[in-house]
Design a protein around this motif. Structure first.
Motif, PDB file in Angstrom:
ATOM      1  N   THR A 169      62.784  -1.479 -32.863  1.00 50.70           N
ATOM      2  CA  THR A 169      63.838  -0.521 -32.521  1.00 50.70           C
ATOM      3  C   THR A 169      63.962   0.563 -33.589  1.00 50.70           C
ATOM      4  OG1 THR A 169      65.071  -2.236 -31.337  1.00 50.70           O
ATOM      5  CG2 THR A 169      66.286  -0.263 -32.002  1.00 50.70           C
ATOM      6  N   ASP A 170      63.957   0.157 -34.856  1.00 46.90           N
ATOM      7  CA  ASP A 170      64.038   1.148 -35.936  1.00 46.90           C
ATOM      8  C   ASP A 170      62.851   2.095 -35.888  1.00 46.90           C
ATOM      9  OD1 ASP A 170      66.375   0.073 -36.782  1.00 46.90           O
ATOM     10  OD2 ASP A 170      65.539  -0.988 -38.521  1.00 46.90           O
ATOM     11  N   GLY A 171      61.673   1.545 -35.633  1.00 47.01           N
ATOM     12  CA  GLY A 171      60.483   2.382 -35.572  1.00 47.01           C
ATOM     13  C   GLY A 171      60.551   3.393 -34.439  1.00 47.01           C
ATOM     14  N   ARG A 172      61.089   2.977 -33.314  1.00 41.18           N
ATOM     15  CA  ARG A 172      61.204   3.896 -32.178  1.00 41.18           C
ATOM     16  C   ARG A 172      62.247   4.974 -32.434  1.00 41.18           C
ATOM     17  NH1 ARG A 172      60.894  -1.087 -27.848  1.00 41.18           N
ATOM     18  NH2 ARG A 172      58.602  -1.281 -27.832  1.00 41.18           N
ATOM     19  N   VAL A 173      63.331   4.614 -33.121  1.00 38.83           N
ATOM     20  CA  VAL A 173      64.329   5.616 -33.490  1.00 38.83           C
ATOM     21  C   VAL A 173      63.711   6.661 -34.421  1.00 38.83           C
ATOM     22  CG1 VAL A 173      66.483   5.998 -34.754  1.00 38.83           C
ATOM     23  CG2 VAL A 173      66.293   4.096 -33.154  1.00 38.83           C
ATOM     24  N   ILE A 174      62.942   6.191 -35.382  1.00 44.68           N
ATOM     25  CA  ILE A 174      62.252   7.108 -36.297  1.00 44.68           C
ATOM     26  C   ILE A 174      61.262   7.981 -35.527  1.00 44.68           C
ATOM     27  CG2 ILE A 174      60.657   7.226 -38.255  1.00 44.68           C
ATOM     28  CD1 ILE A 174      61.952   4.549 -39.193  1.00 44.68           C
ATOM     29  N   GLY A 175      60.558   7.375 -34.577  1.00 45.62           N
ATOM     30  CA  GLY A 175      59.622   8.141 -33.769  1.00 45.62           C
ATOM     31  C   GLY A 175      60.308   9.219 -32.948  1.00 45.62           C
ATOM     32  N   ALA A 176      61.461   8.896 -32.371  1.00 44.00           N
ATOM     33  CA  ALA A 176      62.203   9.892 -31.588  1.00 44.00           C
ATOM     34  C   ALA A 176      62.646  11.054 -32.474  1.00 44.00           C
ATOM     35  CB  ALA A 176      63.408   9.233 -30.920  1.00 44.00           C
ATOM     36  N   GLY A 177      63.145  10.727 -33.658  1.00 43.43           N
ATOM     37  CA  GLY A 177      63.541  11.789 -34.571  1.00 43.43           C
ATOM     38  C   GLY A 177      62.376  12.650 -34.999  1.00 43.43           C
ATOM     39  N   LEU A 178      61.214  12.021 -35.217  1.00 41.17           N
ATOM     40  CA  LEU A 178      60.023  12.776 -35.615  1.00 41.17           C
ATOM     41  C   LEU A 178      59.550  13.681 -34.488  1.00 41.17           C
ATOM     42  CD1 LEU A 178      57.949  13.296 -37.796  1.00 41.17           C
ATOM     43  CD2 LEU A 178      56.634  11.348 -36.954  1.00 41.17           C
ATOM     44  N   MET A 179      59.646  13.218 -33.245  1.00 45.46           N
ATOM     45  CA  MET A 179      59.268  14.074 -32.111  1.00 45.46           C
ATOM     46  C   MET A 179      60.131  15.336 -32.058  1.00 45.46           C
ATOM     47  SD  MET A 179      58.788  11.229 -29.109  1.00 45.46           S
ATOM     48  CE  MET A 179      57.831   9.744 -29.389  1.00 45.46           C
ATOM     49  N   VAL A 180      61.449  15.148 -32.208  1.00 42.60           N
ATOM     50  CA  VAL A 180      62.357  16.293 -32.185  1.00 42.60           C
ATOM     51  C   VAL A 180      62.041  17.245 -33.337  1.00 42.60           C
ATOM     52  CG1 VAL A 180      64.770  16.997 -32.389  1.00 42.60           C
ATOM     53  CG2 VAL A 180      64.167  14.994 -31.029  1.00 42.60           C
ATOM     54  N   ALA A 181      61.812  16.683 -34.527  1.00 40.98           N
ATOM     55  CA  ALA A 181      61.487  17.521 -35.683  1.00 40.98           C
ATOM     56  C   ALA A 181      60.177  18.271 -35.470  1.00 40.98           C
ATOM     57  CB  ALA A 181      61.401  16.658 -36.946  1.00 40.98           C
ATOM     58  N   GLY A 182      59.184  17.587 -34.887  1.00 39.16           N
ATOM     59  CA  GLY A 182      57.907  18.247 -34.636  1.00 39.16           C
ATOM     60  C   GLY A 182      58.030  19.401 -33.667  1.00 39.16           C
ATOM     61  N   ILE A 183      58.769  19.202 -32.579  1.00 40.29           N
ATOM     62  CA  ILE A 183      58.961  20.279 -31.608  1.00 40.29           C
ATOM     63  C   ILE A 183      59.698  21.451 -32.249  1.00 40.29           C
ATOM     64  CG2 ILE A 183      60.118  20.890 -29.447  1.00 40.29           C
ATOM     65  CD1 ILE A 183      59.601  18.013 -28.510  1.00 40.29           C
ATOM     66  N   ALA A 184      60.728  21.141 -33.046  1.00 42.22           N
ATOM     67  CA  ALA A 184      61.493  22.203 -33.698  1.00 42.22           C
ATOM     68  C   ALA A 184      60.618  22.994 -34.669  1.00 42.22           C
ATOM     69  CB  ALA A 184      62.691  21.602 -34.429  1.00 42.22           C
ATOM     70  N   LEU A 185      59.804  22.293 -35.476  1.00 41.69           N
ATOM     71  CA  LEU A 185      58.957  22.985 -36.439  1.00 41.69           C
ATOM     72  C   LEU A 185      57.886  23.816 -35.748  1.00 41.69           C
ATOM     73  CD1 LEU A 185      58.554  20.245 -39.207  1.00 41.69           C
ATOM     74  CD2 LEU A 185      59.793  22.399 -39.369  1.00 41.69           C
ATOM     75  N   LEU A 186      57.313  23.289 -34.662  1.00 43.33           N
ATOM     76  CA  LEU A 186      56.334  24.069 -33.917  1.00 43.33           C
ATOM     77  C   LEU A 186      56.971  25.323 -33.329  1.00 43.33           C
ATOM     78  CD1 LEU A 186      54.264  21.309 -32.048  1.00 43.33           C
ATOM     79  CD2 LEU A 186      53.519  22.762 -33.939  1.00 43.33           C
ATOM     80  N   GLY A 187      58.216  25.192 -32.855  1.00 40.56           N
ATOM     81  CA  GLY A 187      58.917  26.362 -32.346  1.00 40.56           C
ATOM     82  C   GLY A 187      59.142  27.404 -33.436  1.00 40.56           C
TER      83      GLY A 187
END
Length: 242
Positions: A169-187
């Protein structure tokens, strides 16, 4: 408030780096001695206390304290929920704020420096966090820092090969946050490149317009000189005929 933040900027950044070392050491070296593991935990707690005191001081100095707290939700989570391990990583926001302030005065340069530093920092702490969350799970396929870093790169770049993925669960939460950060940085990267490209086109157009105006002014001057020369020649011809 501004004076206080400027004075505490570097000390907090140094503490964030010390926290990074204390956080990463037990993860990268699981067989660390109990003494040093306990020392890292003590350092973590002491740094949390310093961050709490610093945030309370900022709230006291704020003119509208309620609005200030509402605008700094990540800081509130960072100091109010220390027991949630993934939220401890919010302390690295101090480094991002310092990078943003200390970057070059140019808007494009500031954005590029901020994006590059943010991407590197987010990749590193995400890899460490997911490795900490996944290492002791029997079904985990992220068992080394290399695996964790590869997962962070593919997730942040939105590629997502699927060969490495979190199972806790912790790993998936971290993964979700990383996805959002990646999309934001790419934008941000896309917007920065588009802004730079538009700026270059405008610069070329301005230079071309300046050159055109200069040519027109020279042409007008030549026409004026030619007109004056013709007028003098006509006057000379009239005098000679008289």
């Amino acid at each position: 408030m501004d004076r206080f933040e400027r004075r505490t900027e570097w000390p907090l950044a140094i503490l964030a780096l010390v926290f990074l070392a204390a956080y990463a050491w037990p993860i990268l070296q699981p067989d660390i001695s109990p003494f040093w593991r306990h020392a890292c935990t003590v350092v973590d707690i002491l740094i949390w206390v310093v961050f709490v005191v610093e945030f309370v001081a900022r709230v006291v100095l704020a003119e509208r304290r309620g609005q200030y707290v509402a605008r700094h939700v990540p800081d509130v989570l960072m100091v109010a929920l220390p027991v949630l391990r993934p939220l401890r990583l919010l302390r690295f926001l101090v480094l991002l704020r310092m990078i943003n302030r200390r970057a070059t005065a140019s808007l494009h340069g500031r954005i590029v420096a901020y994006v590059v530093a943010s991407a590197g920092l987010v990749l590193l702490i995400s890899a460490l966090a997911v490795l900490e969350a996944e290492r002791h799970n029997a079904q985990a396929n992220i068992g080394t820092f290399g695996d964790a870093l590869w997962w962070a790169v593919t997730t942040m770049s939105t590629v997502g090969y699927g060969d490495r993925y979190p199972t806790t669960t912790d790993g998936r939460v971290i993964g979700a946050g990383l996805m959002v950060a990646g999309i934001a940085l790419l934008g941000v990267i896309t917007a920065t490149f588009a802004s730079w490209l538009i700026g270059q086109v405008r610069k070329i157009e301005t230079e071309a317009q300046t050159a055109t105006r200069s040519d027109i002014e020279e042409l007008r001057a030549d026409i004026a000189r030619l007109t004056q020369a013709l007028a003098r020649a006509g006057a000379d011809i009239g005098t000679a005929q008289a």
